[in-house]
Design a protein around this motif. Structure first.
Motif: not given
Length: 77
Positions: A35, A39-40, A55
């Motif tokens: 996760s 995000i990175s 997303g």
């Protein structure tokens, strides 16, 4: 940003040796794809390319090539 540079940025993001990723890897086979990496990745694409990754589309990505496609970077043949 070309494919090679983007793959190198992904290597760095995932704390892999430079030149590790080729585009053919399955995301689930990468130890660091979690996760935080998601995000990175979103931040990397925004910072380097000025793009917003949805997303929902990212959740469907199965390979590094899928990530390249989401970022609009040419997928290696």
């Amino acid at each position: 940003m070309d494919t090679k540079d983007f793959l190198l940025a992904l290597d760095e993001m995932l704390e892999l040796d430079p030149g590790t990723l080729t585009g053919t890897e399955e995301l689930e086979s990468l130890d660091n794809w979690d996760s935080l990496a998601v995000i990175s990745f979103i931040a990397l694409v925004d910072e380097k390319l000025g793009l917003v990754v949805e997303g929902e589309k990212l959740a469907k990505a199965k390979t590094v090539a899928d990530l390249l496609a989401l970022a609009g970077v040419a997928v290696p043949a």
